[in-house]
Write a protein that holds these residues in place. Structure first.
Motif, PDB file in Angstrom:
ATOM      1  N   ARG A  66      -8.023   8.463   6.275  1.00  0.00           N
ATOM      2  CA  ARG A  66      -6.759   8.001   5.693  1.00  0.00           C
ATOM      3  C   ARG A  66      -5.727   7.686   6.758  1.00  0.00           C
ATOM      4  N   SER A  67      -5.773   8.359   7.903  1.00  0.00           N
ATOM      5  CA  SER A  67      -4.772   8.150   8.948  1.00  0.00           C
ATOM      6  C   SER A  67      -4.844   6.756   9.564  1.00  0.00           C
ATOM      7  N   PHE A  68      -5.932   6.054   9.386  1.00  0.00           N
ATOM      8  CA  PHE A  68      -6.075   4.705   9.930  1.00  0.00           C
ATOM      9  C   PHE A  68      -5.462   3.647   9.012  1.00  0.00           C
ATOM     10  N   PHE A  69      -5.169   4.004   7.764  1.00  0.00           N
ATOM     11  CA  PHE A  69      -4.718   3.047   6.765  1.00  0.00           C
ATOM     12  C   PHE A  69      -3.223   3.161   6.477  1.00  0.00           C
TER      13      PHE A  69
ATOM     14  N   GLN B 277     -14.104 -11.179  -4.862  1.00  0.00           N
ATOM     15  CA  GLN B 277     -13.391 -10.030  -5.386  1.00  0.00           C
ATOM     16  C   GLN B 277     -12.267  -9.610  -4.439  1.00  0.00           C
ATOM     17  N   VAL B 278     -11.154  -9.214  -5.031  1.00  0.00           N
ATOM     18  CA  VAL B 278     -10.008  -8.707  -4.281  1.00  0.00           C
ATOM     19  C   VAL B 278      -9.541  -7.445  -4.988  1.00  0.00           C
ATOM     20  N   ALA B 279      -9.246  -6.426  -4.205  1.00  0.00           N
ATOM     21  CA  ALA B 279      -8.766  -5.166  -4.775  1.00  0.00           C
ATOM     22  C   ALA B 279      -7.599  -4.655  -3.941  1.00  0.00           C
ATOM     23  N   THR B 280      -6.735  -3.936  -4.593  1.00  0.00           N
ATOM     24  CA  THR B 280      -5.650  -3.272  -3.880  1.00  0.00           C
ATOM     25  C   THR B 280      -5.860  -1.770  -3.995  1.00  0.00           C
ATOM     26  N   GLY B 281      -5.330  -1.065  -3.038  1.00  0.00           N
ATOM     27  CA  GLY B 281      -5.464   0.382  -3.061  1.00  0.00           C
ATOM     28  C   GLY B 281      -4.240   1.041  -2.486  1.00  0.00           C
ATOM     29  N   ALA B 282      -4.060   2.283  -2.845  1.00  0.00           N
ATOM     30  CA  ALA B 282      -2.992   3.107  -2.285  1.00  0.00           C
ATOM     31  C   ALA B 282      -3.650   4.222  -1.490  1.00  0.00           C
ATOM     32  N   ASN B 283      -3.043   4.582  -0.392  1.00  0.00           N
ATOM     33  CA  ASN B 283      -3.567   5.642   0.453  1.00  0.00           C
ATOM     34  C   ASN B 283      -3.128   6.990  -0.126  1.00  0.00           C
ATOM     35  N   ASP B 284      -3.777   7.363  -1.226  1.00  0.00           N
ATOM     36  CA  ASP B 284      -3.393   8.559  -1.972  1.00  0.00           C
ATOM     37  C   ASP B 284      -4.637   9.343  -2.385  1.00  0.00           C
ATOM     38  N   GLU B 285      -4.490  10.234  -3.360  1.00  0.00           N
ATOM     39  CA  GLU B 285      -5.614  11.055  -3.806  1.00  0.00           C
ATOM     40  C   GLU B 285      -6.731  10.211  -4.411  1.00  0.00           C
ATOM     41  N   THR B 286      -6.403   9.089  -5.026  1.00  0.00           N
ATOM     42  CA  THR B 286      -7.423   8.192  -5.574  1.00  0.00           C
ATOM     43  C   THR B 286      -8.289   7.630  -4.452  1.00  0.00           C
ATOM     44  N   PHE B 287      -7.656   7.264  -3.347  1.00  0.00           N
ATOM     45  CA  PHE B 287      -8.384   6.770  -2.174  1.00  0.00           C
ATOM     46  C   PHE B 287      -9.269   7.889  -1.619  1.00  0.00           C
ATOM     47  N   GLU B 288      -8.739   9.092  -1.595  1.00  0.00           N
ATOM     48  CA  GLU B 288      -9.498  10.245  -1.116  1.00  0.00           C
ATOM     49  C   GLU B 288     -10.771  10.428  -1.940  1.00  0.00           C
ATOM     50  N   GLU B 289     -10.666  10.338  -3.250  1.00  0.00           N
ATOM     51  CA  GLU B 289     -11.839  10.463  -4.119  1.00  0.00           C
ATOM     52  C   GLU B 289     -12.807   9.311  -3.904  1.00  0.00           C
TER      53      GLU B 289
ATOM     54  N   PRO C 248      -1.205   1.689  15.153  1.00  0.00           N
ATOM     55  CA  PRO C 248      -1.661   0.656  14.218  1.00  0.00           C
ATOM     56  C   PRO C 248      -2.082   1.244  12.872  1.00  0.00           C
ATOM     57  N   LYS C 249      -1.912   0.447  11.824  1.00  0.00           N
ATOM     58  CA  LYS C 249      -2.363   0.830  10.482  1.00  0.00           C
ATOM     59  C   LYS C 249      -3.065  -0.366   9.844  1.00  0.00           C
ATOM     60  N   ILE C 250      -4.215  -0.102   9.223  1.00  0.00           N
ATOM     61  CA  ILE C 250      -4.962  -1.134   8.501  1.00  0.00           C
ATOM     62  C   ILE C 250      -4.264  -1.369   7.162  1.00  0.00           C
ATOM     63  N   PHE C 251      -3.908  -2.629   6.897  1.00  0.00           N
ATOM     64  CA  PHE C 251      -3.334  -2.937   5.589  1.00  0.00           C
ATOM     65  C   PHE C 251      -4.184  -3.931   4.813  1.00  0.00           C
ATOM     66  N   GLY C 252      -5.286  -4.360   5.405  1.00  0.00           N
ATOM     67  CA  GLY C 252      -6.199  -5.242   4.697  1.00  0.00           C
ATOM     68  C   GLY C 252      -7.515  -5.374   5.439  1.00  0.00           C
ATOM     69  N   PHE C 253      -8.558  -5.685   4.691  1.00  0.00           N
ATOM     70  CA  PHE C 253      -9.839  -5.961   5.333  1.00  0.00           C
ATOM     71  C   PHE C 253     -10.681  -6.866   4.451  1.00  0.00           C
ATOM     72  N   ILE C 254     -11.529  -7.649   5.115  1.00  0.00           N
ATOM     73  CA  ILE C 254     -12.451  -8.573   4.452  1.00  0.00           C
ATOM     74  C   ILE C 254     -13.844  -8.227   4.954  1.00  0.00           C
ATOM     75  N   ALA C 255     -14.728  -7.942   4.025  1.00  0.00           N
ATOM     76  CA  ALA C 255     -16.083  -7.524   4.395  1.00  0.00           C
ATOM     77  C   ALA C 255     -17.114  -8.427   3.732  1.00  0.00           C
ATOM     78  N   GLY C 256     -18.295  -8.457   4.323  1.00  0.00           N
ATOM     79  CA  GLY C 256     -19.399  -9.223   3.761  1.00  0.00           C
ATOM     80  C   GLY C 256     -20.014  -8.497   2.570  1.00  0.00           C
ATOM     81  N   ASP C 257     -21.103  -9.022   2.087  1.00  0.00           N
ATOM     82  CA  ASP C 257     -21.797  -8.469   0.923  1.00  0.00           C
ATOM     83  C   ASP C 257     -22.742  -7.362   1.377  1.00  0.00           C
ATOM     84  N   GLU C 258     -22.213  -6.145   1.514  1.00  0.00           N
ATOM     85  CA  GLU C 258     -23.027  -5.060   2.040  1.00  0.00           C
ATOM     86  C   GLU C 258     -24.182  -4.705   1.108  1.00  0.00           C
TER      87      GLU C 258
END
Length: 152
Positions: A31-34, A46-58, A125-135
């Motif tokens: 979480r410290s990187f985000f 697909q595009v998704a948004t997230g919050a660096n909170d307990e939901t992200f932790e789960e 630095p903090k990551i605020f977005g990323f684009i990934a391939g089809d893992e």
């Protein structure tokens, strides 16, 4: 304008990833990187948004559970390509090699890359977005998961 040491930043990120493949997920480190909020996008549109909170932790705990289930053993940085975009904002393309041990004991290394959007801050630095391939397609191709996405 001097860019942060993104090579070191992502090497530390990869170390936290590898630690999280052990007994427990190092959620505090990951979480410290985000940033407080972030966006992710995939090649399928697909595009998704997230919050660096307990939901992200789960989500991290579930995600690393999946990575362990498919046999992920390592995450290494091959190279980092940073580029300044705008004042205090950078694009960093990171090339990784991930190691996996299949159920039959064979090992495979899979190269992939992720494009990150980074905000330069006084605390680092903090990551605020990323684009990934089809893992999932890559996992299917290498026999790590079946067509339904379940560990093979």
């Amino acid at each position: 304008m001097d860019l942060p040491d993104y090579e070191e930043f992502f090497r530390e990120y990869a170390k936290a990833y590898e630690r999280s493949l052990g007994e427990s997920v190092d959620v505090a480190a990951i979480r410290s990187f985000f940033a407080e909020a972030f966006v992710s996008a995939g090649v399928g549109g697909q595009v998704a948004t997230g919050a660096n909170d307990e939901t992200f932790e789960e989500a991290l705990k579930r995600g690393y559970g999946f990575y362990k289930a498919i046999g992920t053993t390592s995450m290494k940085i091959d190279r980092v390509e940073p580029e300044a975009l705008y004042e205090n904002h950078d694009r960093v393309r990171v090339f990784y090699s991930a190691g996996y041990r299949k159920r039959d004991g064979t090992e495979v290394s899979i190269p992939f890359d992720v494009l990150y959007l980074i905000q330069r801050r006084s605390g680092g630095p903090k990551i605020f977005g990323f684009i990934a391939g089809d893992e999932m397609a890559v996992y299917i191709k290498h026999g790590l998961v079946d067509e339904t996405g379940q560990p093979a």
